[in-house]
Design a protein around this motif. Structure first.
Motif, PDB file in Angstrom:
ATOM      1  N   TYR A 112       0.849  -1.188   0.000  1.00 16.99           N
ATOM      2  CA  TYR A 112       0.000   0.000   0.000  1.00 16.99           C
ATOM      3  C   TYR A 112       0.887   1.241   0.000  1.00 16.99           C
ATOM      4  O   TYR A 112       1.914   1.260   0.685  1.00 16.99           O
ATOM      5  CB  TYR A 112      -0.874   0.052   1.253  1.00 16.99           C
ATOM      6  CG  TYR A 112      -2.032  -0.912   1.288  1.00 16.99           C
ATOM      7  CD1 TYR A 112      -3.334  -0.463   1.113  1.00 16.99           C
ATOM      8  CD2 TYR A 112      -1.828  -2.264   1.528  1.00 16.99           C
ATOM      9  CE1 TYR A 112      -4.409  -1.334   1.165  1.00 16.99           C
ATOM     10  CE2 TYR A 112      -2.891  -3.148   1.583  1.00 16.99           C
ATOM     11  CZ  TYR A 112      -4.180  -2.684   1.399  1.00 16.99           C
ATOM     12  OH  TYR A 112      -5.237  -3.558   1.445  1.00 16.99           O
ATOM     13  N   ALA A 114       1.858   4.432   1.579  1.00 19.77           N
ATOM     14  CA  ALA A 114       1.591   4.910   2.946  1.00 19.77           C
ATOM     15  C   ALA A 114       2.606   5.981   3.318  1.00 19.77           C
ATOM     16  O   ALA A 114       3.364   5.837   4.277  1.00 19.77           O
ATOM     17  CB  ALA A 114       1.646   3.741   3.920  1.00 19.77           C
ATOM     18  N   ALA A 219       1.147  -4.436   5.602  1.00 19.30           N
ATOM     19  CA  ALA A 219       0.765  -4.416   7.015  1.00 19.30           C
ATOM     20  C   ALA A 219       1.713  -5.285   7.827  1.00 19.30           C
ATOM     21  O   ALA A 219       2.120  -4.928   8.933  1.00 19.30           O
ATOM     22  CB  ALA A 219      -0.675  -4.898   7.171  1.00 19.30           C
ATOM     23  N   SER A 277      -2.087   8.302   8.162  1.00 20.24           N
ATOM     24  CA  SER A 277      -1.507   8.492   6.835  1.00 20.24           C
ATOM     25  C   SER A 277      -2.614   8.523   5.794  1.00 20.24           C
ATOM     26  O   SER A 277      -3.599   7.793   5.895  1.00 20.24           O
ATOM     27  CB  SER A 277      -0.537   7.343   6.521  1.00 20.24           C
ATOM     28  OG  SER A 277      -0.079   7.411   5.182  1.00 20.24           O
ATOM     29  N   HIS A 282      -5.966   6.256  -0.065  1.00 20.45           N
ATOM     30  CA  HIS A 282      -5.501   5.247   0.880  1.00 20.45           C
ATOM     31  C   HIS A 282      -5.374   5.904   2.258  1.00 20.45           C
ATOM     32  O   HIS A 282      -4.671   6.906   2.403  1.00 20.45           O
ATOM     33  CB  HIS A 282      -4.142   4.684   0.456  1.00 20.45           C
ATOM     34  CG  HIS A 282      -4.174   3.908  -0.815  1.00 20.45           C
ATOM     35  ND1 HIS A 282      -4.262   4.516  -2.045  1.00 20.45           N
ATOM     36  CD2 HIS A 282      -4.143   2.574  -1.048  1.00 20.45           C
ATOM     37  CE1 HIS A 282      -4.272   3.587  -2.992  1.00 20.45           C
ATOM     38  NE2 HIS A 282      -4.204   2.408  -2.417  1.00 20.45           N
ATOM     39  N   HIS A 283      -6.059   5.319   3.249  1.00 17.56           N
ATOM     40  CA  HIS A 283      -5.976   5.827   4.615  1.00 17.56           C
ATOM     41  C   HIS A 283      -5.377   4.736   5.492  1.00 17.56           C
ATOM     42  O   HIS A 283      -5.810   3.575   5.428  1.00 17.56           O
ATOM     43  CB  HIS A 283      -7.368   6.207   5.144  1.00 17.56           C
ATOM     44  CG  HIS A 283      -7.983   7.356   4.426  1.00 17.56           C
ATOM     45  ND1 HIS A 283      -7.993   8.646   4.929  1.00 17.56           N
ATOM     46  CD2 HIS A 283      -8.611   7.424   3.219  1.00 17.56           C
ATOM     47  CE1 HIS A 283      -8.598   9.447   4.080  1.00 17.56           C
ATOM     48  NE2 HIS A 283      -8.987   8.732   3.034  1.00 17.56           N
ATOM     49  N   HIS A 284      -4.407   5.129   6.313  1.00 15.94           N
ATOM     50  CA  HIS A 284      -3.708   4.148   7.122  1.00 15.94           C
ATOM     51  C   HIS A 284      -3.535   4.660   8.545  1.00 15.94           C
ATOM     52  O   HIS A 284      -3.588   5.862   8.801  1.00 15.94           O
ATOM     53  CB  HIS A 284      -2.329   3.835   6.525  1.00 15.94           C
ATOM     54  CG  HIS A 284      -2.345   3.620   5.048  1.00 15.94           C
ATOM     55  ND1 HIS A 284      -3.230   2.762   4.438  1.00 15.94           N
ATOM     56  CD2 HIS A 284      -1.596   4.151   4.058  1.00 15.94           C
ATOM     57  CE1 HIS A 284      -3.005   2.773   3.130  1.00 15.94           C
ATOM     58  NE2 HIS A 284      -2.031   3.618   2.883  1.00 15.94           N
ATOM     59  N   VAL A 297      -1.285  -1.989  12.980  1.00 16.46           N
ATOM     60  CA  VAL A 297      -1.283  -1.197  11.755  1.00 16.46           C
ATOM     61  C   VAL A 297      -2.484  -1.625  10.916  1.00 16.46           C
ATOM     62  O   VAL A 297      -2.775  -2.814  10.797  1.00 16.46           O
ATOM     63  CB  VAL A 297       0.035  -1.350  10.968  1.00 16.46           C
ATOM     64  CG1 VAL A 297       0.330  -2.797  10.617  1.00 16.46           C
ATOM     65  CG2 VAL A 297       0.010  -0.506   9.702  1.00 16.46           C
ATOM     66  N   LEU A 299      -4.060  -0.741   7.068  1.00 19.21           N
ATOM     67  CA  LEU A 299      -3.897  -0.103   5.767  1.00 19.21           C
ATOM     68  C   LEU A 299      -5.184  -0.306   4.983  1.00 19.21           C
ATOM     69  O   LEU A 299      -5.686  -1.424   4.881  1.00 19.21           O
ATOM     70  CB  LEU A 299      -2.717  -0.730   5.014  1.00 19.21           C
ATOM     71  CG  LEU A 299      -1.387  -0.838   5.775  1.00 19.21           C
ATOM     72  CD1 LEU A 299      -0.332  -1.509   4.902  1.00 19.21           C
ATOM     73  CD2 LEU A 299      -0.915   0.527   6.244  1.00 19.21           C
ATOM     74  N   THR A 300      -5.739   0.771   4.427  1.00 16.06           N
ATOM     75  CA  THR A 300      -7.012   0.662   3.710  1.00 16.06           C
ATOM     76  C   THR A 300      -6.914   1.312   2.329  1.00 16.06           C
ATOM     77  O   THR A 300      -6.138   2.235   2.121  1.00 16.06           O
ATOM     78  CB  THR A 300      -8.159   1.341   4.479  1.00 16.06           C
ATOM     79  OG1 THR A 300      -7.981   2.762   4.453  1.00 16.06           O
ATOM     80  CG2 THR A 300      -8.213   0.861   5.924  1.00 16.06           C
ATOM     81  N   ARG A 301      -7.740   0.814   1.434  1.00 14.82           N
ATOM     82  CA  ARG A 301      -7.886   1.406   0.100  1.00 14.82           C
ATOM     83  C   ARG A 301      -9.342   1.814  -0.045  1.00 14.82           C
ATOM     84  O   ARG A 301     -10.225   0.976  -0.141  1.00 14.82           O
ATOM     85  CB  ARG A 301      -7.485   0.410  -0.985  1.00 14.82           C
ATOM     86  CG  ARG A 301      -7.577   0.961  -2.400  1.00 14.82           C
ATOM     87  CD  ARG A 301      -7.094  -0.066  -3.426  1.00 14.82           C
ATOM     88  NE  ARG A 301      -5.655  -0.287  -3.313  1.00 14.82           N
ATOM     89  CZ  ARG A 301      -5.108  -1.410  -2.867  1.00 14.82           C
ATOM     90  NH1 ARG A 301      -5.880  -2.419  -2.475  1.00 14.82           N
ATOM     91  NH2 ARG A 301      -3.801  -1.531  -2.798  1.00 14.82           N
TER      92      ARG A 301
END
Length: 331
Positions: A112, A114, A219, A277, A282-284, A297, A299-301
């Motif tokens: 991802y 980030a 991640a 982030s 993308h939000h993390h 952690v 991590l998203t899309r």
């Protein structure tokens, strides 16, 4: 630790209103009814009538609750994919990747973008490099790379000042200047420094690209970095430096600036380090809790990834967090 020896941390890899309260209840009840992974004994857990779980490390019940709830949250917030890594010394470790259908995909290490999470890594590398150098965190950037044209506007700016400015508020050119200064002083690229000091991060890419500090990671690998800090302990010089408060974000809520991290002071003592982030949809989120010896952690899309993270965090973490309202700390 010999203070002239560069810090090199190793870590294990991981295997891969009412509606909200109702979701919490459903997830936790499912966790209690479901069969958790049998690979390890869970940490001691106490369930209270308010459905709060108090534990050291991560609780197996809450991990299961999170796994049940994430597909529902993906659908609610239209988030395409989610990668999660939980690490600890005293509880459960868990990593999973949820695909667009909301199912736990086959174990894979999804990269991802980030960029905001690059700042904790950059801070760590600066601290590690400074241990065997003739400069410190209070040195100006010009001392690390005299004559570099890209650094000239920031030649008198201290490393400390760049590293303690939240990612959302920091100057892109200042971040670039710091990265360039570190590469020049160390005679090595940021990616090579990452491989030297955090050898488990073999797939992550950290560098100066497209006009800013860039990071692509998984991640699991960012989780391995958090695990390395936990294993080293809060008294390790590098960890202690990263978790020292250098400025106030919101004293009323106990939020402070750390090195590359934001810090949330806890009522029972100590701090929790965290970082938001955001990059192109993308939000993390990363969180390090040294007192409970655990890290997380996500991590998203998806455009509403932050909303998903804010809804998911209370499912896995029993700690009430002021950081959830710290919107100004995210890009």
């Amino acid at each position: 630790m010999d203070n002239r020896t560069p810090t090199r941390l190793h870590s294990r890899r991981l295997s891969g209103g009412r509606p909200y309260l109702a979701l919490l209840l459903v997830a936790l009840l499912a966790a209690c009814a479901g069969t958790p992974p049998p690979d390890r004994q869970s940490a001691p857990v106490v369930l209270t009538p308010s459905l709060q779980v108090q534990s050291v490390g991560w609780s197996r019940q809450r991990i299961h609750a999170l796994a049940v709830a994430l597909p529902l949250l993906q659908q609610k917030f239209a988030v395409e994919s989610v990668a999660v890594s939980l690490v600890s010394l005293d509880g459960e470790d868990w990593a999973a990747h949820f695909d667009p259908a909301g199912a736990i995909a086959a174990p894979r290490r999804a990269l991802y973008p980030a960029d905001g999470l690059a700042m904790p890594l950059l801070a760590f590398l600066v601290v590690a490099a400074s241990e065997s150098a003739d400069w410190t965190l209070r040195s100006p950037l010009g001392q690390l790379a005299a004559g570099e044209s890209s650094i000239r506007p920031y030649a008198d700016t201290r490393l400390l000042d760049v590293l303690t400015t939240p990612y959302a508020e920091s100057d892109t050119r200042a971040r670039l200047a710091l990265g360039t200064a570190l590469e020049t002083a160390a005679g090595s690229t940021l990616r090579a420094l990452l491989a030297t000091h955090l050898p488990t991060m073999t797939e992550s890419q950290l560098g100066l690209r497209a006009g800013d500090l860039r990071l692509s990671t998984t991640a699991e690998e960012f989780g391995s970095y958090l695990h390395a800090l936990i294993a080293a302990g809060p008294k390790h010089p590098a960890t202690a430096a990263l978790l020292a408060a250098h400025g106030t974000v919101d004293a009323r809520r106990g939020l402070y600036h750390g090195l590359g991290w934001l810090l949330e002071r806890q009522p029972e003592g100590g701090v929790i380090a965290y970082q938001w982030s955001h990059a192109a949809g993308h939000h993390h989120f990363a969180l390090l809790d040294p007192r409970r010896r655990r890290g997380l952690v996500m991590l998203t899309r998806g455009q509403q990834g932050r909303s998903l993270i804010e809804a998911a965090l209370p499912l896995i973490d029993e700690t009430p967090h002021a950081l959830l309202g710290a919107r100004a700390s995210a890009p």
